[in-house]
Write an enzyme that holds these catalytic residues in place. Structure first.
Site, PDB file in Angstrom:
ATOM      1  N   GLU A  45      -5.567 -13.920  -1.034  1.00 24.57           N
ATOM      2  CA  GLU A  45      -6.985 -14.235  -0.830  1.00 24.57           C
ATOM      3  C   GLU A  45      -7.828 -12.959  -0.889  1.00 24.57           C
ATOM      4  OE1 GLU A  45      -4.429 -15.522   0.854  1.00 24.57           O
ATOM      5  OE2 GLU A  45      -4.623 -17.498  -0.075  1.00 24.57           O
ATOM      6  N   TYR A  72      -1.140   0.902   9.950  1.00 26.88           N
ATOM      7  CA  TYR A  72      -2.436   0.339   9.556  1.00 26.88           C
ATOM      8  C   TYR A  72      -2.728  -0.972  10.296  1.00 26.88           C
ATOM      9  CZ  TYR A  72      -3.180   3.444   5.463  1.00 26.88           C
ATOM     10  OH  TYR A  72      -3.416   4.500   4.626  1.00 26.88           O
ATOM     11  N   GLU A  75      -0.324   1.392  -3.686  1.00 27.09           N
ATOM     12  CA  GLU A  75       0.675   0.361  -3.450  1.00 27.09           C
ATOM     13  C   GLU A  75       0.702  -0.674  -4.559  1.00 27.09           C
ATOM     14  OE1 GLU A  75       2.059  -1.441   0.620  1.00 27.09           O
ATOM     15  OE2 GLU A  75       0.074  -0.572   0.876  1.00 27.09           O
ATOM     16  N   GLN A 110       3.735   3.616   7.922  1.00 23.82           N
ATOM     17  CA  GLN A 110       2.295   3.480   7.743  1.00 23.82           C
ATOM     18  C   GLN A 110       1.765   2.667   8.914  1.00 23.82           C
ATOM     19  OE1 GLN A 110       1.599   1.315   4.174  1.00 23.82           O
ATOM     20  NE2 GLN A 110      -0.468   2.073   3.883  1.00 23.82           N
ATOM     21  N   SER A 137       6.609  -1.284   8.459  1.00 24.40           N
ATOM     22  CA  SER A 137       7.892  -1.197   7.758  1.00 24.40           C
ATOM     23  C   SER A 137       8.544   0.126   8.094  1.00 24.40           C
ATOM     24  CB  SER A 137       7.683  -1.258   6.242  1.00 24.40           C
ATOM     25  OG  SER A 137       7.052  -2.451   5.901  1.00 24.40           O
TER      26      SER A 137
END
Lengths: 372, 402
Positions: free
Chosen positions: B378, B121, B237, B119, B154
């Site tokens: 957060e 991103y 996810e 991925q 990853s």
């Protein structure tokens, strides 16, 4: 597998919310705080009409045959309203009679409770304030016609309005549970005033209180297991009420954070407030899961019933403490005033925190489950 | 409300348990080929892409069945599938937003791990503020040309393909100028460098793209729809693996109880020390609450309810819990908790939820990652505050600025 309430349970929840919103407003809670009796007879009769007083009692004795989940649903709404009255102690005591009582004892008390003409409570605590049932130090001595009870009981909820008191005492054969008439000779009731307007406690001094042989609930010397079961129900019921109080505090905080402006914007737009509210919601949702899982486990007789009850009390007790406390912080000064309602719920949660075993007590029970 | 498992679920679990007890590899899978072989075995048994629709090679399984398989894998500590991001994120994104041609071209190969995916991103300057990403995809007429840098990728080193977010229009507000692409990683314009984490291993990588080529047919959705697509992707996810996660936590806590019987303080086994018992009771209560909450999520999924922003509560809850659990583990284990090699059996292996097998030390270190990846705590609190509680957004300069 369905964690959501079924239709009947949803209906019960919404009717409880509607009833308490209308009949148990904060003005009444405050007024009853100054009332010597502390509860509303009219509301008690209404609750009997609604079927709440027989909710979890057997149908043969005028109840609805429902369980801990339904009881918890009503208790959560009561916590949300800071309802003042002997509902939960009465349900707990009635449950004990339903579990262990003789046919005569059931006939005497259960229909009366379900129809709203009798109230009851359980006197768990001796002077040492130890929730472990086996620690009970009040004594039961055998007499010709029954027993005499001697000792002291503390923080007995709503004993001053009760028609019968369930008193654990230790006899020659071990721990037993007795149905005691509050007007019995040798029994002295002293009211104890706490900070929560809607919680009433009584200290009992038992000085050779005579009870008849048929006052024994269950078999002589066999009450420890029954008391442990009642304690679990107490823990889960208290969790439900604390959950309701915590959710009320969260709702009030979120509503306030949307309208209260400082520095030209609503305070809810500041991360310091928004993140606090998010953490409060997390603890409230987890408390919901813990409370209703445990209530279901009790109804289902699940193998982790005892563990789940302790988890619920340990987790929700601390979560409610934090959520209700943070609510005062979100509100600032107004949250610390007597006239603003927040303290009603803050104090209700606090009043229940030590009851039926505090978090440390239940954590120890949890470790015993896990590690022996 | 009824939290008992149905007879069908129980029978399904029994079948799955038998399969994993018979087939789980007894040794650690060392090479990529070994891991692909195991994946293929899982795939053939129907344990991969279970929730995918049947027409794309899935089983159309219920969330409960998926949770049971994941849970049984956790129970025997079976090695994971190799194409987790492909199956969990890329495939569902293609299924929801892709063209029929894209579905035919990619989906089967994702399931069978014939092509591995990553991925693309996050960027060095676009982490929590993902929408500020700078990687560009320029329209060259016949294809797009991609230039930029991605980070925290990853599985980047073994990936054949990447699901890419890149900016296609720098003149509009940042959320509106992003598009989503499928990028072939095996081309000269793509360079992957391993990125060593604090655990010492390189689970992540940095990906540098220099005039890399993306075919026009590999745009997912419309131009400028990338942010919207990424939002649904992020939601996949969260929330899914919840039962299995709790099973791994429980296994770790049980190992901790064993260790606490062997270690002592002041001449008394730690497990008999009231302070340790209080802390242990607290963590175990929280662990059970994680389990109840997971069942609640699962029951909602089972009824077809979308997890939505409430899944941020789940993610925040378990990742913060995992940190507390490993902090307690370190307190109980003392220096044994920090040992990465040479510990006796009782203090060495532990299951982690990270996918990286290992020691208490690696598990402890990994627990710091959970509150950062897939949206930091957060960010989760912002999502909960704004989208669950309806609190006002903070005034943000970047909402309107290009």
């Amino acid at each position: 597998m369905d964690f959501a309430f079924n239709q009947d349970q949803q209906l019960l929840k919404s009717s409880a919310r509607a009833f308490l919103d209308e009949h148990c407003q904060s003005a009444l809670v405050r007024a009853l705080g100054d009332d010597p009796r502390g509860e509303s007879e009219a509301m008690w009769k209404d609750m009997a009409q609604l079927g709440w007083l027989g909710l979890a009692l057997p149908e043969t004795y005028g109840g609805s045959g429902l369980g801990m989940v339904e009881t918890a649903i009503v208790l959560e709404e009561m916590g949300r309203a800071a309802y003042p009255g002997p509902y939960f102690p009465t349900m707990l005591a009635a449950g004990a009679v339903a579990l262990a009582g003789s046919a005569e004892q059931k006939s005497r008390w259960l229909p009366a409770i379900a129809t709203g003409s009798a109230r009851a409570t359980v006197a768990f605590l001796d002077a040492q304030l130890d929730w472990e049932p086996s620690a009970s130090a009040t004594g039961a001595a055998k007499t010709a016609g029954g027993w005499t009870l001697t000792g002291a009981k503390h923080f007995v909820p709503w004993a001053h309005v009760a028609d019968v008191l369930l008193v654990p005492a230790r006899g020659p054969e071990g721990l037993s549970l007795f149905l005691v008439d509050p007007a019995a000779p040798g029994l002295k009731l002293t009211p104890v005033t706490g900070m929560d307007l809607g919680t009433r406690w009584t200290s009992l001094a038992l000085d050779g209180v005579p009870v008849r042989a048929d006052a024994l609930l269950g078999d002589s010397g066999q009450a420890a297991a029954l008391l442990a079961r009642l304690l679990r129900r107490g823990a889960v019921g208290a969790a439900a009420e604390m959950l309701g109080a915590a959710r009320r505090c969260l709702d009030m905080s979120v509503a306030y954070a949307k309208v209260r402006e400082q520095f030209g914007q609503p305070i809810g737009s500041f991360q310091a407030i928004r993140h606090r509210c998010a953490e409060m919601l997390l603890e409230v949702e987890n408390s919901h899961a813990a409370t209703y899982y445990a209530a279901w486990a009790i109804d289902a007789g699940a193998e982790d019933e005892a563990l789940a009850a302790s988890v619920a009390k340990a987790y929700v007790g601390e979560a409610a403490r934090r959520v209700c406390g943070e609510a005062i912080q979100v509100h600032g000064g107004i949250g610390f005033t007597w006239e603003y309602d927040l303290h009603l719920y803050f104090k209700r949660a606090k009043a229940l925190e030590p009851m039926y075993g505090d978090a440390d007590y239940h954590r120890e029970l949890i470790v015993r489950h896990v590690a022996g | 409300m009824d939290l008992s498992y149905s007879p069908e679920d129980l029978a399904f679990r029994a079948d799955v348990r038998r399969w994993f007890e018979a087939n789980t590899p007894r040794h650690e899978l060392g090479t990529l080929d070994e891991r692909k072989t195991w994946h293929r075995q899982l795939y053939d048994a129907g344990h991969v892409g279970m929730g995918w629709p049947r027409q794309y090679g899935g089983r159309g399984a219920t969330p409960m069945q998926q949770a049971i398989v994941a849970d049984e894998m956790a129970r025997v500590n079976a090695p994971p599938t190799i194409n987790g991001l492909g199956i969990g994120i890329v495939g569902p994104t293609i299924i929801v937003h892709g063209t029929e041609a894209q579905k035919q071209r990619y989906l089967k190969k994702i399931l069978a791990a014939e092509e591995l995916w990553c991925q693309l991103y996050s960027e060095p300057n676009a982490g929590s503020d993902l929408a500020s990403l700078k990687t560009r995809a320029d329209d060259k007429g016949e294809h797009f040309e991609v230039t930029g840098q991605k980070i925290w990728t990853s599985g980047g080193l073994i990936a054949d393909w990447g699901l890419l977010l890149a900016r296609t229009d720098p003149t509009v507000p940042k959320h509106k100028g992003i598009s989503c692409f499928l990028l072939n990683m095996r081309q000269p314009g793509v360079e992957v460098r391993p990125l060593k984490q604090i655990t010492g291993s390189a689970h992540f990588s940095e990906v540098f793209m220099t005039e890399a080529r993306v075919e026009k047919s590999d745009l997912i959705g419309r131009l400028g729809q990338g942010w919207e697509i990424a939002q649904t992707t992020l939601s996949y996810e969260r929330g899914g693996n919840s039962l299995a996660r709790v099973t791994r936590y429980a296994s770790a806590v049980n190992q901790l109880v064993k260790a606490a019987r062997e270690l002592s303080r002041g001449g008394r086994p730690l497990i008999d020390d009231p302070l340790v018992r209080t802390k242990m009771g607290r963590i175990y209560a929280e662990l059970e609450v994680q389990r109840y909450a997971a069942l609640r999520v699962l029951s909602a999924l089972q009824k077809g309810e979308a997890p939505g922003p409430a899944s941020s509560i789940t993610k925040l809850s378990y990742s913060e819990f995992e940190k507390r659990m490993h902090e307690l583990a370190q307190e109980i284990l003392g220096p044994w908790g920090q040992v990465t090699a040479g510990a006796p059996d009782d203090f060495s292996e532990v299951d982690t939820s990270s996918g990286e097998p290992g020691t208490w030390a690696t598990a402890f270190l990994w627990s710091r990652a959970g509150t950062i990846y897939a949206g930091s705590s957060e960010i989760q609190k912002n999502v909960i505050g704004e989208r669950v509680l309806g609190l006002p957004k903070e005034p943000r300069a970047d909402r309107t600025k290009a």
